[in-house]
Design a protein around this motif. Structure first.
Motif, PDB file in Angstrom:
ATOM      1  N   LEU A  73       0.725  -1.168  -0.048  1.00  0.00           N
ATOM      2  CA  LEU A  73       0.131  -0.050  -0.068  1.00  0.00           C
ATOM      3  C   LEU A  73       0.762   1.349  -0.162  1.00  0.00           C
ATOM      4  O   LEU A  73       1.915   1.209   0.874  1.00  0.00           O
ATOM      5  CB  LEU A  73      -0.752  -0.102   1.116  1.00  0.00           C
ATOM      6  N   GLU A  82       1.422   6.251  10.932  1.00  0.00           N
ATOM      7  CA  GLU A  82       1.233   4.618  10.909  1.00  0.00           C
ATOM      8  C   GLU A  82       1.286   4.049  12.375  1.00  0.00           C
ATOM      9  O   GLU A  82       0.827   3.001  12.717  1.00  0.00           O
ATOM     10  CB  GLU A  82       2.304   3.923  10.317  1.00  0.00           C
ATOM     11  N   THR A  86      -1.645   1.237  12.509  1.00  0.00           N
ATOM     12  CA  THR A  86      -1.381  -0.015  12.948  1.00  0.00           C
ATOM     13  C   THR A  86      -2.319  -0.372  14.236  1.00  0.00           C
ATOM     14  O   THR A  86      -2.862  -1.349  14.194  1.00  0.00           O
ATOM     15  CB  THR A  86       0.087  -0.139  13.505  1.00  0.00           C
ATOM     16  N   ASN A  89      -6.174  -0.622  13.020  1.00  0.00           N
ATOM     17  CA  ASN A  89      -6.145  -1.780  12.144  1.00  0.00           C
ATOM     18  C   ASN A  89      -6.173  -3.246  12.831  1.00  0.00           C
ATOM     19  O   ASN A  89      -6.992  -3.861  12.638  1.00  0.00           O
ATOM     20  CB  ASN A  89      -5.252  -1.661  10.961  1.00  0.00           C
ATOM     21  N   VAL A 241       2.909  -7.032   9.392  1.00  0.00           N
ATOM     22  CA  VAL A 241       3.181  -5.505   8.767  1.00  0.00           C
ATOM     23  C   VAL A 241       4.365  -4.854   8.996  1.00  0.00           C
ATOM     24  O   VAL A 241       5.104  -5.065   9.938  1.00  0.00           O
ATOM     25  CB  VAL A 241       2.028  -4.611   9.236  1.00  0.00           C
ATOM     26  N   VAL A 258       3.241   0.614   3.280  1.00  0.00           N
ATOM     27  CA  VAL A 258       2.808  -0.539   4.026  1.00  0.00           C
ATOM     28  C   VAL A 258       2.774  -1.906   3.079  1.00  0.00           C
ATOM     29  O   VAL A 258       2.286  -1.833   2.310  1.00  0.00           O
ATOM     30  CB  VAL A 258       1.451  -0.136   4.818  1.00  0.00           C
ATOM     31  N   ILE A 260       1.798  -5.693   3.933  1.00  0.00           N
ATOM     32  CA  ILE A 260       0.757  -6.204   5.159  1.00  0.00           C
ATOM     33  C   ILE A 260       0.412  -7.576   4.425  1.00  0.00           C
ATOM     34  O   ILE A 260      -0.131  -7.659   3.180  1.00  0.00           O
ATOM     35  CB  ILE A 260      -0.454  -5.440   5.397  1.00  0.00           C
ATOM     36  N   LEU A 265      -6.514  -7.823   6.075  1.00  0.00           N
ATOM     37  CA  LEU A 265      -7.490  -7.132   5.161  1.00  0.00           C
ATOM     38  C   LEU A 265      -8.900  -7.453   5.292  1.00  0.00           C
ATOM     39  O   LEU A 265      -9.648  -6.728   4.771  1.00  0.00           O
ATOM     40  CB  LEU A 265      -6.889  -6.816   3.828  1.00  0.00           C
ATOM     41  N   TYR A 288      -6.501   0.013   6.422  1.00  0.00           N
ATOM     42  CA  TYR A 288      -5.636  -0.799   5.330  1.00  0.00           C
ATOM     43  C   TYR A 288      -6.682  -1.226   4.356  1.00  0.00           C
ATOM     44  O   TYR A 288      -6.613  -1.443   3.268  1.00  0.00           O
ATOM     45  CB  TYR A 288      -4.895  -1.775   6.045  1.00  0.00           C
ATOM     46  N   SER A 296      -4.617   1.871  -3.241  1.00  0.00           N
ATOM     47  CA  SER A 296      -3.824   3.188  -2.666  1.00  0.00           C
ATOM     48  C   SER A 296      -4.524   4.456  -3.246  1.00  0.00           C
ATOM     49  O   SER A 296      -3.813   5.492  -2.884  1.00  0.00           O
ATOM     50  CB  SER A 296      -2.347   3.054  -3.041  1.00  0.00           C
TER      51      SER A 296
END
Length: 430
Positions: A73, A82, A86, A89, A241, A258, A260, A265, A288, A296
């Protein structure tokens, strides 16, 4: 005034960019591929923008050998953004999985529904008693990450599993032994900063204690690699991640990457459930899943900055047929040259971090030879360095000292020049 080729810039970020990349980008900023428009003027929804984005993702995956079950991403907000993303998410993932586990434990018959109020009661109990986010605090950035988590989720949900200051007289400079880490049981994530730019501390490798064993309870490991990404091979599959700002080794400020696991997701819990549980609902631009679904491009992404990152990656792939392994050899060689010069004159220099945790990217040291004090010694050192075209060496304002940021764009010649100056200065101070 010095020309560009007469200066080697050791600043910690934004960092030096390859001149050839800047020259190409400058032309593209005025007129991209004879379209009559500069790249910053093209729509982020255009085929041109999509092609640039997809090419950068493909080249990054190739350079780092990113497995197919990971998504890449491009986002905004930097590493600090972030810290929040993080938390939002991965707490969402923890809540969704805990709810699924609870429903399985209840062994409901097909079609049978558990009363919502009872489900909420059990989920609240799980959140209150079990939800933890673990942090390994080894420097200024991991400390800020843990503080942001506490601000968003509350101190009761944040576990500082290791604090390097406790084993280093109240200062950063070491990484505590893994046997002393106090990790939570099934935390929402375990975060660490792979390289601390301010304190010159870098993990020598992936922590053994966090290595996956192939079970459902393998830790969800999150790493901030903003300052050492692309400089050495990393076991991507050990991480859930990885995130990094572009402005150290990848490109210019403005984009954050990112990497991941795609399995993380899945659709997050309903915002209504999170609110009932007393948990924060994060901004959608930090989600995310939303960013991944929109390749993105959920909101306006700086395609010009993605283009610069893509050009850096193409240059790396052209320079190193063995990809990141080739760059790692150069990065290690440069760091060894500089550290060797410092170690040769212990009466003139003190390397700040412990040898076991010395960063290859941010070489932090003090100049100690003048009787009038460290501050005078370092001012003299910095002036002499600048006179020789070695700039950006002043340490972070919070800790002082000298910091040579040895990012990928620093040439071997530039590292050699700094090592020679370190030796020459020490010899002249005697």
């Amino acid at each position: 005034m010095p020309t560009r080729d007469q200066v080697t810039y050791f600043g910690a970020g934004p960092a030096l960019l390859p001149t050839s990349v800047l020259e190409t980008a400058a032309k593209s900023l005025v007129n991209y591929n004879d379209t009559g428009l500069g790249l910053a003027e093209h729509s982020h929804r255009s085929e041109i923008a999509t092609g640039i984005l997809n090419s950068a993702k493909e080249d990054l995956a190739k350079y780092l050998d990113v497995p197919d079950d990971y998504e890449i991403l491009f986002m905004q907000g930097g590493g600090s953004g972030e810290f929040s993303a993080t938390v939002y998410n991965l707490v969402n993932v923890w809540v969704a999985r805990r709810k699924e586990k609870l429903l399985k434990e209840l062994n409901l018959a097909e079609g049978e529904e558990f009363p919502e109020d009872e489900l909420l009661k059990e989920m609240q109990k799980a959140v209150d008693e079990e939800l933890k986010i673990d942090y390994l605090v080894t420097g200024s950035w991991s400390l800020k990450a843990s503080q942001e988590a506490s601000r968003l989720m509350g101190f009761e949900h944040v576990n500082v599993a290791a604090d390097a200051r406790q084993v280093n007289d109240g200062k950063f400079g070491k990484i505590p032994e893994e046997s002393t880490w106090k990790l939570s049981k099934n935390p929402a994530m375990v975060y660490y900063c792979d390289n601390e730019t301010v304190d010159g501390v870098e993990f020598p490798g992936f922590p053994k204690i966090l290595e996956p064993k192939g079970g459902d309870d393998d830790p969800i490991v999150v790493a901030d690699m903003s300052s050492n990404i692309l400089s050495r091979r990393i076991p991507v599959k050990n991480f859930s991640v990885i995130f990094f700002g572009a402005q150290k080794n990848l490109g210019s400020t403005g984009v954050t990457v990112v990497i991941i696991k795609k399995s993380l997701l899945a659709a997050p819990p309903a915002p209504a459930l999170l609110r009932k549980l007393g948990l924060s609902v994060g901004p959608i631009v930090l989600d995310y899943g939303t960013i991944a679904k929109n390749n993105s491009l959920y909101n306006t992404l700086s395609i010009f900055d993605v283009y610069i990152a893509g050009q850096v990656l193409k240059k790396l792939l052209e320079t190193f047929p063995d990809k990141v392994d080739g760059q790692q050899k150069i990065a290690d060689k440069k760091a060894k040259l500089i550290y060797a010069a410092l170690e040769k004159y212990p009466d003139s220099y003190k390397i700040v971090p412990d040898k076991s945790a010395r960063s290859r990217m941010n070489i932090c040291f003090r100049v100690t030879h003048l009787a009038s004090g460290i501050d005078d010694s370092e001012r003299t050192f910095l002036k002499g360095a600048t006179d020789q075209g070695l700039t950006g060496l002043k340490g972070h304002r919070s800790v002082g000292g000298i910091r040579a940021s040895n990012y990928n764009s620093i040439s071997l010649k530039g590292a050699e020049q700094l090592a020679k100056y370190i030796e020459k200065y020490a010899q002249g101070s005697k």
